[in-house]
Scaffold this active site. Structure first.
Site, mmCIF file in Angstrom:
data_model
loop_
_atom_site.group_PDB
_atom_site.id
_atom_site.type_symbol
_atom_site.label_atom_id
_atom_site.label_comp_id
_atom_site.label_asym_id
_atom_site.label_seq_id
_atom_site.Cartn_x
_atom_site.Cartn_y
_atom_site.Cartn_z
ATOM 1 N N ARG A 18 0.516 -1.382 0.068
ATOM 2 C CA ARG A 18 -0.152 0.051 0.035
ATOM 3 C C ARG A 18 0.792 1.366 -0.068
ATOM 4 O O ARG A 18 0.280 2.406 -0.347
ATOM 5 C CB ARG A 18 -0.894 -0.011 1.070
ATOM 6 C CG ARG A 18 -2.020 -1.078 1.075
ATOM 7 C CD ARG A 18 -2.892 -1.453 2.312
ATOM 8 N NE ARG A 18 -3.261 0.173 2.863
ATOM 9 C CZ ARG A 18 -3.789 0.077 4.067
ATOM 10 N NH1 ARG A 18 -4.275 -0.940 4.881
ATOM 11 N NH2 ARG A 18 -4.570 1.228 4.300
ATOM 12 N N ASN A 230 1.038 1.864 7.153
ATOM 13 C CA ASN A 230 0.725 1.147 5.924
ATOM 14 C C ASN A 230 0.658 1.859 4.658
ATOM 15 O O ASN A 230 0.752 1.374 3.561
ATOM 16 C CB ASN A 230 -0.826 0.535 6.148
ATOM 17 C CG ASN A 230 -0.855 -0.489 7.097
ATOM 18 O OD1 ASN A 230 0.223 -1.657 7.043
ATOM 19 N ND2 ASN A 230 -1.547 -0.394 8.129
ATOM 20 N N ALA A 409 44.765 37.464 -1.136
ATOM 21 C CA ALA A 409 43.580 37.028 -2.147
ATOM 22 C C ALA A 409 43.613 36.861 -3.162
ATOM 23 O O ALA A 409 44.678 37.333 -4.020
ATOM 24 C CB ALA A 409 42.572 38.519 -1.800
#
Length: 451
Positions: A18, A230, A409
């Site tokens: 199910r 279920n 950087a």
């Protein structure tokens, strides 16, 4: 209770038809743990030192799963699905071994608590031969009714067999049962299949036990914790119940949830008091958060430890293997994986730090990436204490930055940066006077030509 031995049988042979799934029903998850895992966990906490799991034929993945969750589990196969008593008797060889208490549960009832299981065991310890766990409900439709009297539980009546009066009974059967160890096997073997479906029903043990003058009783749990699953809808309902229960528990131990209904926990989330969790945070399995930390909005954590006083997020992702020391900072749009960050380390913006170690007091600038994968293997990046990595830097693993190193950087770093050294890994800037004006004119002319 600690002096009594307990053997539990978990029925887990359902296919989950199910649920519209190829996965066995009890392998579906709530809070990151399969349904059967919740039941095994509750049984262990209730003191069941021996557990048998009944699976269906050709379910090797389920057998492997339950042994992974509880290595001492024994698995038995129910070849033909002929009812709940037939399923329990698939574990007959284990029932032949002595135990004071025998419990039979279903693998799709993930919300049952150790406390409720312990109450079933308490009833057995107090002299009951058969104990049925029931619950009260305002809407008993579809449930088996408990026929109770002053002498205990007389029968369990399925709705289709119940009289009009019996259908008004609101005490219902959860399906969970306990048996005196010395009576369990004989009672199960006495159950017949004289019914329309020709199946062996566990609930028939109640009338059989009463016919033999045994002590049969019921203890009551709650409808919420005994509900089975279920369908996918019921799975979602149980997930919601689990989450609400967990939120209340987390709040009760001294954690602040700014919007509790938007925070989702795994089955094993550990959070210490004085943590603050902001809105829309998801905890996957394996997360521990230490006292005083703050998890900011829209963050996702899994398999991670967050140190005391640390701040994570907003919009951060901690993946498995992440260990943050005390007072660390992992900020917005930072992803950390399989990495340790020492006390006071920071990665505040837009970075990926994977397979690395970051020393205490080090700062990782915005846009920094550890390139940990070469297409075949993962490699580590080791960043020492008090390092500074400038924005938009690429650290190509394997690589090491010693204590106090400074990366300019925009650098690409491929070699070791020694202690207190500064590394530039970028091309020198070149300026072409007037070139921008010429380029804009050329591009405009090309565009005008096309229009």
């Amino acid at each position: 209770m600690t002096t009594r031995t307990c053997h539990s049988i978990v029925l887990a042979a359902g296919l989950g038809t199910r649920m519209k799934s190829d996965l066995p029903k009890v392998m579906h998850e709530i809070a990151g743990l399969p349904l059967v895992g919740h039941v095994l966990k509750a049984l262990a906490q209730a003191g069941s030192e021996r557990i048998s799991v009944v699976v269906g034929p050709q379910m090797p993945d389920l057998e492997a799963l339950v042994r992974e969750i509880t290595p001492s589990v024994n698995c038995y196969v129910q070849t033909d699905r002929l009812g709940t008593a037939h399923a329990a008797l698939a574990a007959k060889s284990s029932l032949e071994q002595p135990a004071d208490d025998v419990l039979v549960l279903f693998g799709d009832t993930p919300l049952v608590t150790p406390e409720t299981i312990s109450r079933v065991r308490d009833a057995l310890a107090n002299g009951a031969d058969v104990v049925v766990l029931g619950f009260e409900t305002s809407n008993p439709h579809g449930y088996g009714r408990l026929i109770l009297s002053d002498n205990g539980l007389q029968a369990i009546r399925e709705e289709k067999d119940a009289s009009e009066t019996e259908r008004n009974i609101t005490a219902c059967n959860s399906g969970i049962m306990g048996f005196s160890g010395e009576k369990a096997l004989s009672l199960l073997e006495a159950i017949g299949n004289s019914n329309a479906k020709g199946e062996y029903y566990l609930t028939d043990a109640v009338e059989i036990a009463n016919a033999h003058g045994l002590n049969v009783t019921a203890v009551m749990g709650t409808e919420a914790e005994t509900q089975g699953i279920n369908t996918r809808t019921q799975l979602a309902t149980c997930e919601a119940v689990f989450q609400q229960r967990r939120r209340e528990n987390i709040l009760d131990i001294g954690v602040t949830l700014l919007a509790p209904e938007t925070v989702f926990f795994a089955h094993d989330t550990e959070i210490e008091p004085d943590v603050v969790v902001e809105q829309n945070v998801v905890f996957g399995p394996g997360v521990t958060v230490k006292s005083g930390a703050r998890i900011r909005a829209f963050s996702h954590l899994e398999g991670a430890v967050v140190g005391a006083g640390s701040v994570v997020g907003p919009y951060a992702r901690l993946r498995p293997g992440t260990v943050l020391g005390a007072d660390t900072r992992v900020g917005n749009f930072v992803e950390v994986k399989n990495t340790t960050m020492g006390h006071g380390a920071k990665a505040n913006h837009l970075s990926y730090i994977g397979d690395a170690s970051v020393g205490s007091k080090s700062n990782i600038g915005a846009g920094t990436i550890t390139c940990n994968y070469d297409g075949f293997l993962k490699h580590r990046t080791d960043i020492g204490e008090s390092c500074f990595v400038g924005s938009n830097s690429t650290l190509v693993a394997p690589v090491r930055l010693d204590a106090g190193a400074f990366v300019a950087a925009g650098s690409t770093i491929t070699d070791t940066v020694p202690e207190d050294a500064m590394a530039f890994g970028r091309s020198r800037q070149s300026v072409k006077e007037g070139r921008a004006k010429e380029l804009r004119a050329r591009l405009k002319a090309a565009k005008d030509k096309k229009s």
